[in-house]
Enzyme design. Structure first.
Site, PDB file in Angstrom:
ATOM      1  N   GLY A 101     -25.171   0.782  31.437  1.00 52.24           N
ATOM      2  CA  GLY A 101     -25.761  -0.005  32.511  1.00 52.24           C
ATOM      3  C   GLY A 101     -26.691   0.853  33.356  1.00 52.24           C
ATOM      4  O   GLY A 101     -27.832   0.490  33.599  1.00 52.24           O
ATOM      5  N   ALA A 102     -26.200   2.005  33.798  1.00 55.69           N
ATOM      6  CA  ALA A 102     -26.993   2.878  34.652  1.00 55.69           C
ATOM      7  C   ALA A 102     -26.318   4.236  34.743  1.00 55.69           C
ATOM      8  O   ALA A 102     -25.172   4.385  34.352  1.00 55.69           O
ATOM      9  CB  ALA A 102     -27.128   2.277  36.049  1.00 55.69           C
ATOM     10  N   MET A 103     -27.053   5.214  35.282  1.00 53.90           N
ATOM     11  CA  MET A 103     -26.548   6.582  35.315  1.00 53.90           C
ATOM     12  C   MET A 103     -26.882   7.245  36.635  1.00 53.90           C
ATOM     13  O   MET A 103     -28.019   7.194  37.102  1.00 53.90           O
ATOM     14  CB  MET A 103     -27.151   7.359  34.133  1.00 53.90           C
ATOM     15  N   GLU A 133     -23.603   3.340  41.330  1.00 53.13           N
ATOM     16  CA  GLU A 133     -24.296   4.593  41.026  1.00 53.13           C
ATOM     17  C   GLU A 133     -24.559   5.378  42.309  1.00 53.13           C
ATOM     18  O   GLU A 133     -24.440   6.597  42.338  1.00 53.13           O
ATOM     19  CB  GLU A 133     -25.603   4.336  40.266  1.00 53.13           C
ATOM     20  N   GLU A 177     -14.795   7.678  37.681  1.00 55.68           N
ATOM     21  CA  GLU A 177     -15.097   6.268  37.388  1.00 55.68           C
ATOM     22  C   GLU A 177     -14.110   5.299  38.036  1.00 55.68           C
ATOM     23  O   GLU A 177     -14.510   4.289  38.609  1.00 55.68           O
ATOM     24  CB  GLU A 177     -15.183   6.037  35.877  1.00 55.68           C
TER      25      GLU A 177
HETATM   26 ZN   LIG Z   1     -19.803   5.230  37.010  1.00 49.51          ZN
END
Ligand SMILES: [Zn+2]
Length: 850
Positions: free
Chosen positions: A254-256, A291, A313
């Site tokens: 999804g994203a970083m 993020e 996470e």
């Molecule tokens: Zn994450």
């Protein structure tokens, strides 16, 4: 290069790297097929390490030259990295390598997407950029110079120099290599600004390709809200002069959260009312927050090794859930999270891929970016907060940030701050991190002489590698309702720590009805013998919004199971209870829309399997269709009122209020379409002025086996927009009838716009195929064969996405022997493919070994 025999890496084998890194200087000379990366790295011996082996990770690199303290050396190079003799004193390592971003289809390391250079280094992508100790516990400051003829050249940290054809960036915060990022391309900035709590100005930019400028405003506002919220709720301030977000079309995740330079899958950041649904908006807001929150929980405090992935996470998912609850509706968010956990994490935790939230071994870490690590990891934080209380939670987090800022930490460090702030022994609680499988909590009750006794018992089924399970600490939130529906005991958190435990409530005038596991206080399966009458009573009266919804959900599930198992008619308690809830205009429309939801067909299959029955996908599909049809008839008179109640006379806004109304209106339209053959949906499609309404109307038509003209018109209208086209592809497969699903999907793979190397497009079709339960499980195995064909084709191009999609087969042991044989044949075919990637090999063998 592939592994002949994949090696397994174990948590217990952790040792620190022999050297520390004081600074990293990188120079990139960009060229599509021959990018040169020059590194200058200051190493010194690590006093805490016994082993001084100087091994640097490196894969798919061409080494041009290497030197230590200016003296050229010839290291020993393998396909995993290099080893060189290094001094037992500080030294400077220099190397030059060549890489080929233009041919990097795996999308790990430095790669190209539509002419733009970008990176993805988590977990182990940096080793495809240059030789480096690519492990999260090696942290350093980075200075990066980019030479290239593209107008926008970005990296982490603050800009520190710029000229014609070059830019330099300096990141003052020590970070592991997985947070490195570089972007170069023809990009346009959507600018913004934020003043932090201490009065520092931060320049914000959302970088997009020309043409996407109109889809940035929402993401920018979400970023500002996230920055403010993290200051208000966690006291965390941003720590650089700039914060950049870049949208990329080809992205595996999804994203970083790369430091100061977040890279997003364009589907997770670009939004406009015309092209995005309400759900897209909510997801984008959450991912941007997620993020951004990583800047503290992940970047400033990172993980010692990849086994600790849940440290960053689980906590960050928990934080983004808190954010969404605050921005929108807390009960609605909690229900969404429970639905999601049951749909994705429970099957994983109760099947061949089950693993602890902190795994103890892996072959390919990319295979452990799972619902268990993320979502169950977040649930653990929620339980911890519930057990210690809000104030103690805040104190523990303050201590965590104070004590561990700048460090690479473990779950032990995390638990210790809670022990130190509360004085509680959390040894048993820690089992949540090491024990896999979903605990089942059984409820028994007794009533005598004004005393109500609740006996809670827990057990967890064996999971791969773990036969014996120990009792866990399970916070069970309970409230009691009197016969007239009034709450006679407010919510209380019972701590279940033994295999079985009794809790008594005294001084009650009459036998109460217990509302157990309020707010979904633990990620467990509740086994409670409740009559339909009791459930209907809770559906009507429960003061806990989650459990009120849950009562309706349980009624729906029981109704469906009875319909499947014994051809029973839909249950009247369910239908009447639902009608009463829908009629209640005081209830949030979003909540009423959720009440209309049903368990997924996959969940029903799991429930049948647990009852010792073989689930037949067509029987499940038929029961769901029948119940929908009967529900439509039962609430028929109310539908016009629901339609008028949900009309919005204001400009489009994706906020909780409007999107709740559209959700209820959409659910009502789906029911109406079952009665009028799609007449109203046809009208609504014509007048729809936003993507939520357009897509809702189109899906109602497709479900009614209509809408082919609208589908063609939709294509003509949106073929220029790749994110909307993903929806067009996915919707056709999702809405296809069971016997047609595989054929619809196969035809779409022949469509000229099916760019299968793009992960979003691949998932749009293949993900939707796997999610269409009855269609995927068609008796002749066509769905299985089609997915396997494409996984085999994708594997050499993109192992990460291939491996992740293998989980579509993880529930195979639930089904009848014919289907099991068909799936086994496909899994074997994948496993026997020559040169199969390490990622996919590991996944398929775990699933097959079940
Ligand atoms: Zn994450």
């Amino acid at each position: 290069m592939r592994d002949a025999a994949p090696t397994t890496i174990y948590l217990k084998d952790y040792t620190p790297f022999g050297y520390l890194v004081d600074s990293v200087h990188l120079t990139f000379d960009l060229a599509a097929h021959a990018t040169r990366v020059t590194s200058r790295i200051a190493f010194r011996p690590n006093p805490d390490a016994a082993d001084r082996t100087f091994f640097l990770h490196g894969e798919e690199l061409t080494l041009i030259r290497a030197s230590i303290d200016g003296v050229q050396i010839t290291p020993e190079v393998t396909d995993k990295g290099l080893t060189a003799p290094a001094p037992d004193a500080p030294f400077i390592w220099e190397a030059e390598v060549e890489i080929d971003p233009g041919n990097n289809t795996a999308l790990e390391g430095l790669y190209m997407s539509n002419g733009m250079y970008c990176t993805q280094c988590e977990a182990e992508g940096f080793r495809k950029i240059t030789y480096y100790p690519d492990r999260p516990d090696v942290m350093s400051t980075f200075t990066v110079r980019i030479n290239g003829d593209l107008p926008v050249l970005l990296s982490n940290g603050n800009p520190s120099g710029k000229g014609e054809g070059w830019a330099e960036w300096t990141d003052p915060w020590p970070k592991p290599a997985y947070l490195f990022a570089l972007v170069a391309g023809e990009l346009i900035a959507h600018p913004g600004q934020f003043t932090t709590m201490s009065g520092r100005d931060v320049e914000l930019n959302l970088w997009v390709r020309p043409g996407d400028e109109g889809k940035c405003a929402f993401g920018m506002e979400a970023l500002k809200k996230s920055m403010k919220w993290d200051e208000d709720v966690y006291g965390r301030e941003y720590d650089l002069d700039v914060f950049n977000i870049v949208a990329v079309d080809d992205f595996n995740m999804g994203a970083m959260e790369n430091k100061g330079l977040n890279i997003f899958n364009s589907s997770a950041v670009l939004a406009s009312p015309e092209t995005s649904t309400d759900m897209n908006f909510e997801r984008i807001e959450a991912i941007i927050a997620h993020e951004y929150f990583h800047n503290w929980t992940g970047n400033r405090i990172t993980c010692r090794d990849w086994f600790q992935l849940c440290l960053k996470e689980g906590l960050t998912v928990f934080r983004d859930a808190q954010f969404t609850s605050d921005m929108r509706s807390a009960p609605v968010k909690r229900i969404h999270d429970a639905i999601d956990l049951r749909a994705r994490q429970f099957p994983e935790d109760n099947g061949p891929l089950s693993h602890p939230v902190r795994p103890e071994s892996f072959q390919e870490i990319n295979n452990f970016y799972t619902a268990t690590v993320y979502e169950k990891g977040a649930e653990i934080i929620g339980m911890l907060k519930r057990l210690v209380g809000d104030e103690a939670y805040t104190n523990a987090l303050d201590l965590y940030f104070d004590r561990h800022d700048g460090q690479a930490c473990t779950i032990e460090d995390w638990i210790k701050v809670f022990e130190d702030t509360t004085g509680r022994d959390l040894d048993q609680f820690k089992r949540w991190y090491s024990q896999s499988g979903t605990p089942r909590v059984t409820v028994a009750e007794e009533w005598a002489d004004g005393t109500y006794t609740l006996t809670l018992s827990q057990r967890t089924e064996p999971t791969p590698g773990q036969d014996e399970k120990l009792p866990q600490v399970i916070p069970v939130a309970v409230g009691l309702l009197g016969p007239n529906g009034d709450e006679v005991r407010a919510t209380e958190v019972l701590e279940l720590t033994e295999a079985s435990q009794s809790f008594t409530f005294t001084g009650l005038a009459a036998k109460p009805t217990a509302s157990v596991l309020r707010d979904f206080s633990a990620p467990v399966i509740l086994e409670q013998d409740q009559s339909n009458a009791e459930r209907a009573f809770l559906l009507a009266h429960d003061t806990d919004a989650f459990n009120r919804w849950q009562a309706g959900r349980s009624l729906a599930e029981d109704t469906l199971l009875n319909m499947i198992q014994s051809d029973a008619a839909p249950d009247a308690d369910y239908l009447d209870g639902l009608l009463a809830v829908l009629r209640d205009g005081d209830l949030d429309p979003a909540y009423r829309a959720l009440m209309l939801g049903l368990p997924t067909q996959s969940e029903l299959a799991a429930a049948l399997h647990e009852n010792g029955e073989t689930p037949y996908p067509m029987a499940i599909w038929t029961a769901v269709e029948t119940l929908r049809q009967v529900t439509a008839q039962h609430v028929q008179d109310l539908l016009p009122r629901l339609h008028s109640e949900t009309v919005i006379d204001a400009p489009y806004n994706p906020d909780a209020d409007q999107s709740g109304k559209r959700a209820l209106g959409g659910a009502a339209l789906a029911l109406t379409s079952r009665l009028d053959g799609g007449a109203k949906a046809t009208e609504e499609y014509k007048t729809a002025d936003n993507m939520t309404l357009q897509l809702t109307a189109l899906s109602c038509l497709l479900r009614a086996s209509k809408g082919q003209a609208e589908l063609a018109a939709f294509y003509d209208q949106w073929q220029h927009d790749r994110l909307v086209m993903d929806k067009w592809f996915g919707l056709q497969v999702s809405m296809a009838a069971p016997d047609a699903t595989a054929d619809v999907a196969r035809n779409l793979t022949e469509h000229p716009d099916f760019n299968w190397k793009n992960p979003n497009r691949f998932r749009a079709v293949m993900g939707a195929l796997a999610m269409n339960h009855a269609g995927f499980h068609r008796a002749d195995g066509a769905g299985y064969a089609l997915l396997a064909d494409w996984l085999i084709k994708l594997d050499p191009v993109n192992p990460q996405t291939t491996a992740r999609m293998c989980s579509a087969f993880q529930t195979w042991k639930r089904y009848d022997t014919d289907r099991q044989a068909l799936i086994r044949a496909q899994l074997t075919r994948i496993a026997e493919t020559p040169d199969l990637s390490r990622d996919t090999t590991e996944m398929v063998s775990r699933i097959l070994d079940a």
